[in-house]
Design a protein around this motif. Structure first.
Motif, PDB file in Angstrom:
ATOM      1  N   THR A 104       0.835  -1.206   0.000  1.00 43.25           N
ATOM      2  CA  THR A 104       0.000   0.000   0.000  1.00 43.25           C
ATOM      3  C   THR A 104       0.866   1.251   0.000  1.00 43.25           C
ATOM      4  O   THR A 104       0.502   2.270  -0.611  1.00 43.25           O
ATOM      5  N   ILE A 105       2.009   1.207   0.661  1.00 38.17           N
ATOM      6  CA  ILE A 105       2.915   2.366   0.685  1.00 38.17           C
ATOM      7  C   ILE A 105       3.417   2.674  -0.721  1.00 38.17           C
ATOM      8  O   ILE A 105       3.483   3.847  -1.136  1.00 38.17           O
ATOM      9  N   GLU A 106       3.773   1.655  -1.486  1.00 38.55           N
ATOM     10  CA  GLU A 106       4.227   1.874  -2.863  1.00 38.55           C
ATOM     11  C   GLU A 106       3.117   2.455  -3.717  1.00 38.55           C
ATOM     12  O   GLU A 106       3.369   3.326  -4.571  1.00 38.55           O
ATOM     13  N   ILE A 142     -16.802   1.325   2.358  1.00 40.56           N
ATOM     14  CA  ILE A 142     -16.343   0.955   3.697  1.00 40.56           C
ATOM     15  C   ILE A 142     -16.595   2.112   4.644  1.00 40.56           C
ATOM     16  O   ILE A 142     -16.232   3.259   4.354  1.00 40.56           O
ATOM     17  N   LYS A 143     -17.198   1.835   5.801  1.00 40.95           N
ATOM     18  CA  LYS A 143     -17.550   2.876   6.753  1.00 40.95           C
ATOM     19  C   LYS A 143     -16.321   3.276   7.549  1.00 40.95           C
ATOM     20  O   LYS A 143     -15.638   2.445   8.112  1.00 40.95           O
ATOM     21  N   ASP A 185      -8.444   1.321   1.874  1.00 43.99           N
ATOM     22  CA  ASP A 185      -9.884   1.137   1.748  1.00 43.99           C
ATOM     23  C   ASP A 185     -10.298   0.976   0.287  1.00 43.99           C
ATOM     24  O   ASP A 185     -11.144   0.136  -0.048  1.00 43.99           O
ATOM     25  N   HIS A 186      -9.712   1.786  -0.593  1.00 41.81           N
ATOM     26  CA  HIS A 186     -10.021   1.651  -2.020  1.00 41.81           C
ATOM     27  C   HIS A 186      -9.548   0.306  -2.562  1.00 41.81           C
ATOM     28  O   HIS A 186     -10.229  -0.316  -3.394  1.00 41.81           O
ATOM     29  N   LEU A 187      -8.402  -0.156  -2.107  1.00 42.02           N
ATOM     30  CA  LEU A 187      -7.916  -1.470  -2.538  1.00 42.02           C
ATOM     31  C   LEU A 187      -8.824  -2.592  -2.036  1.00 42.02           C
ATOM     32  O   LEU A 187      -9.001  -3.609  -2.730  1.00 42.02           O
ATOM     33  N   GLY A 244     -15.911   8.223  -2.805  1.00 38.19           N
ATOM     34  CA  GLY A 244     -16.103   6.804  -3.025  1.00 38.19           C
ATOM     35  C   GLY A 244     -16.014   5.965  -1.778  1.00 38.19           C
ATOM     36  O   GLY A 244     -16.259   4.760  -1.828  1.00 38.19           O
ATOM     37  N   ILE A 245     -15.636   6.557  -0.632  1.00 38.20           N
ATOM     38  CA  ILE A 245     -15.577   5.830   0.637  1.00 38.20           C
ATOM     39  C   ILE A 245     -16.705   6.326   1.510  1.00 38.20           C
ATOM     40  O   ILE A 245     -16.787   7.514   1.823  1.00 38.20           O
TER      41      ILE A 245
END
Length: 649
Positions: free
Chosen positions: A363-365, A410-411, A441-443, A379-380
């Motif tokens: 996720t950092i990359e 995702i809440k 969250d998007h992933l 979108g979240i």
């Protein structure tokens, strides 16, 4: 070589190199590998012109050549590079979008020259001693966030982009070359790059036999497996030696900070406040590439980049632009960990699953590659009420509440104390954590989708993610096949094909019962689809007489065969477009030649000539756009899966 692909490649070579080179290319494509004397016998071209044409084709990497022990050189066509001539404009545009205008200029020069020395490429740029505009104020464009972010929202380009897109100095030129080499978009040229794959494999096998099997016996399954593993290892070793590494720099392998004298430590901030402008200092003082290094475009790596764009579009159609931007960053992170080549090494039999060979990205990359101007709160669910600044801060004192009107997702809840101000545009640890959580969250949304865009495989770096490209490519191909059938025949035909794909082999009565259609209507549709090659019929005789009345016909849909059929039809369509383009150019020849003459301005043309030039430009634009659209179809049907079947289909 397939006939329609041969026709297309010959037209592309003619448009690029002229009729003489096209004639030689067609002769080699029809007759296989030939010597220069045999080519002259087939084409009746004078020896001097033949040598010149062969040199031009070899310079552009449209030919392979191999010299045997007898000293006789044989030539054969490189059909992949010949077809890649259609993607020149897309390659230049992609390089400009990712690495700036200077990278696009480098790609344009290499596409025109085939390959070139680094010193010769540098001559194409007019380097000046003036400083770039942003060097007068080192802190400019670093007020709000990293990389000069100014606004929020998903922009046209969602991946981090260099602030200075032009190449003004020698340091920037070499820095851009290093970026392209490390990304795999450029590759070094060596002698083996001209060797046909069959001859290269024979050379590797001979070296392995002489080294590990002196007796020349490789009988038995155990020795054959050992032999195959040794061949792949040697092939991988040769290819790794040809890759660009830091040893290729003029620093001779010494490791020290750019601009640092030997034995001394460089200053922490580079002599600038808060380290601003340190990247420019690195580019100007970093080790330069040798002027004698020869470079060429790695077309296979661009195929991965085109696949990234296509999959990002697929994700956007389902999950929106913001989540698609995150997915594009993930795909680009995975793309940078793969070095694609034409004719890659096949996996050994008995090796681990294919999943283990796929790269992973954390996720950092993904967050580092993502454009900081993208508003990740969109979108979240539960984040739309808090506005995120480009540097990761949030603005707003209302606690997020879930409503029926918010999009599904995702809440997440954020308290009032999340709004902080950080001077100098640097992101605090807390703000960076919030951004990483949003990316994650998007992933997760991508992972939970029915298409299976990605999968979490580890927990390092806020989570490690993997993409199964083969499954996604099959989904895209299936969607394309269904859309083609729907456009050509209609909804009923497409419905029947989807049913055969799901159910397998079915008889005519079973198809009628499942579709609630009369046998007469079903028979006409099946006949039409069978005549077009979309479905096939298998004859199952009921007795030994094999009479048609005593035979059962089972209909089925073979997607691989239909995929190959559509590929060949696309080749034919591209050939017809190129022929039409050539004919239209002849119709406007006089006006085009006059408009392209030296020292002739647009105002010096009369009204009829100006109208003719405008009409030609409009016709050319339409035809070129159609060719590019069909090339995208070819890339999907042939290249994205990595299993190229153009030579046998």
């Amino acid at each position: 070589m397939a006939q329609r692909l041969q026709e297309l490649c010959a037209l592309l070579v003619e448009d690029t190199c002229g009729y003489l080179c096209s004639q030689i290319f067609t002769t080699l494509a029809e007759n296989g590998r030939l010597s220069r004397f045999q080519i002259q016998q087939h084409t009746h071209i004078p020896a001097r012109q033949l040598r010149t044409a062969l040199a031009v084709l070899a310079q552009l990497h449209l030919l392979h050549h191999y010299t045997g022990d007898e000293g006789l050189t044989f030539y054969s066509v490189d059909w992949r590079n010949s077809y890649y001539l259609t993607r020149s404009n897309r390659i230049i545009s992609l390089a400009e979008d990712r690495y700036g205008e200077g990278a696009g200029k480098i790609m344009a020069n290499l596409l025109q020259l085939g390959h070139a020395r680094v010193g010769d490429l540098a001559q194409a740029f007019d380097f000046t001693t003036t400083k770039p505009n942003n060097e007068d104020d080192p802190c400019r464009e670093h007020v709000n966030a990293e990389g000069g972010a100014k606004t929020n929202g998903a922009g046209a380009n969602h991946v981090r982009k260099a602030p200075d897109t032009k190449i003004n100095t020698v340091g920037q030129f070499h820095a851009t070359l290093r970026k392209l080499l490390k990304a795999g978009l450029l590759t070094k040229v060596n002698k083996r790059i001209y060797t046909p794959a069959a001859d290269l494999d024979a050379e590797i096998e001979e070296a392995v036999i002489s080294d590990r099997f002196p007796d020349g016996k490789i009988n038995g399954p155990r020795k054959q497996a050992e032999f195959k593993t040794a061949v792949n290892s040697l092939k991988r070793k040769w290819r790794d030696n040809d890759e660009f590494t830091d040893r290729d720099l003029e620093s001779k392998g010494t490791i020290r900070r750019p601009g640092e004298p030997p034995g001394k430590r460089a200053r922490v901030n580079g002599g600038l406040t808060n380290g601003a402008g340190h990247d420019d200092h690195i580019e100007e003082n970093a080790p330069k590439l040798p002027n004698e290094m020869v470079l060429k475009v790695n077309y296979a790596q661009f195929v991965l980049a085109f696949r990234t764009d296509r999959l990002e579009q697929l994700a956007e159609s389902y999950l929106g632009p913001v989540t698609a931007a995150v997915y594009g960053a993930l795909l680009q992170a995975l793309e940078g960990k793969v070095r694609a080549r034409d004719g890659d090494i096949q996996a050994d039999e008995g090796s681990d699953d294919e999943e283990d060979d796929l790269p992973v990205a954390s996720t950092i990359e993904v967050a580092d590659l993502l454009d900081p101007t993208v508003d990740l709160t969109l979108g979240i669910q539960g984040m739309s009420d808090t506005h995120q600044l480009p540097n990761g801060d949030t603005k707003g004192k209302k606690k997020a509440k879930v409503t029926d009107n918010e999009s599904a997702g995702i809440k997440r809840e954020h308290s009032d104390d999340e709004s902080e101000h950080h001077p100098n545009g640097y992101i605090s640890y807390e703000s960076r954590n919030k951004r990483l959580n949003l990316v994650e969250d998007h992933l997760k949304l991508l992972e939970e989708h029915s298409k299976g865009f990605c999968k979490r495989v580890g927990g390092a770096g806020h989570g490690e993610w993997r993409v199964y490209f083969s499954a996604l490519t099959d989904t895209l191909v299936q969607t394309t096949v269904d859309a083609t059938i729907l456009a050509r025949f209609g909804r009923t035909h497409a419905l029947l094909v989807r049913m055969l794909r799901e159910k397998g082999r079915l008889a005519e009565k079973e198809i009628g019962a499942l579709t609630l259609m009369r046998a007469k209507d079903v028979r006409s549709i099946l006949t039409e689809l069978q005549y077009a090659g979309i479905i096939e019929a298998q004859e199952v005789p009921k007795d030994t007489s094999r009479q048609p009345t005593r035979t059962l016909y089972l209909y089925f849909h073979d997607q691989k065969r239909v995929q190959s059929l559509l590929l060949q039809q696309t080749y034919q369509g591209m050939s017809r477009m190129l022929q039409r383009l050539k004919q239209e150019r002849e119709n406007y020849k006089n006006a085009i030649e006059k408009a392209e003459m030296m020292d002739v301005k647009q105002e010096e043309l009369n009204s009829n000539e100006r109208d003719a030039v405008m009409q030609w430009r409009e016709v050319e634009e339409k035809l070129v756009i159609q060719i590019q659209r069909m090339d995208e179809q070819v890339a999907l049907l042939r290249d994205y899966s990595g299993k190229d079947s153009s030579l046998v289909s």
